[in-house]
Design a protein around this motif. Structure first.
Motif, short mmCIF file in Angstrom:
data_model
loop_
_atom_site.label_atom_id
_atom_site.label_comp_id
_atom_site.label_asym_id
_atom_site.label_seq_id
_atom_site.Cartn_x
_atom_site.Cartn_y
_atom_site.Cartn_z
N LYS A 47 0.84 -1.21 0.00
CA LYS A 47 0.00 0.00 0.00
C LYS A 47 0.87 1.26 0.00
N PHE A 48 1.96 1.21 0.75
CA PHE A 48 2.89 2.35 0.86
C PHE A 48 3.37 2.78 -0.52
N GLN A 49 3.73 1.82 -1.36
CA GLN A 49 4.21 2.13 -2.71
C GLN A 49 3.18 2.92 -3.49
N GLN A 50 1.91 2.62 -3.29
CA GLN A 50 0.84 3.27 -4.03
C GLN A 50 0.64 4.73 -3.61
N MET A 51 1.23 5.11 -2.47
CA MET A 51 1.03 6.46 -1.95
C MET A 51 1.94 7.49 -2.62
#
Length: 111
Positions: free
Chosen positions: A99-103
Motif C-alpha cells: 500500500k505504501f508504494q501506491q502512496m
C-alpha cells in the motif's frame, strides 16, 4: 548524479495524500553500501515527512543497497525483481508496504 539523501528528501513531493487517507505509520529505510544510511518516512494526517535516523516503532523496515534503491527510483531496476532476487528485504507488515508504494507518484517528484 542525484545522491541517495537527495532522492529520499524528494519523497514528500511525490506523496499523494488522497492515497494515504487514515494512514498513520512509519517506514524505516536501512540503506547499505556506499552512500548508505538510515531514514524514516513518517506518514500521518495526510502528510509525508522524511528524517535521518531510526524509528524503533516503524511498521515496516526496508533493507536495500543504496545503489539498488537509486536504480529502482530511476527505473533501471524493477522493485519486484529486486525483492525476488534478495536485493530488497522487507521486515514487518508486508501488506502495508504494498500500500505504501501506491502512496507515491514518482512523476510528481520530477517537477
Amino acid at each position: 548524479m542525484t545522491t541517495l539523501a537527495e532522492m529520499i528528501q524528494k519523497m514528500p513531493s511525490a506523496f499523494v495524500p488522497e492515497k494515504a487517507e487514515g494512514v498513520n505509520a512509519k517506514v524505516q529505510f536501512d540503506f547499505t553500501g556506499d552512500d548508505g544510511g538510515q531514514y524514516v518516512v513518517n506518514i500521518h494526517d495526510g502528510v509525508c515527512e522524511v528524517s535521518a535516523g531510526a524509528a524503533p516503532d516503524a511498521r515496516t523496515t526496508v533493507i536495500v543497497g543504496a545503489a539498488d534503491y537509486q536504480d529502482m527510483i530511476e527505473g533501471r531496476l524493477d522493485p519486484m525483481k529486486a525483492f525476488m532476487g534478495g536485493k530488497l528485504k522487507v521486515k514487518g507488515d508486508m501488506m502495508f508496504m504494498m500500500k505504501f508504494q501506491q502512496m507515491f507518484d514518482p512523476k510528481r517528484a520530477q517537477t
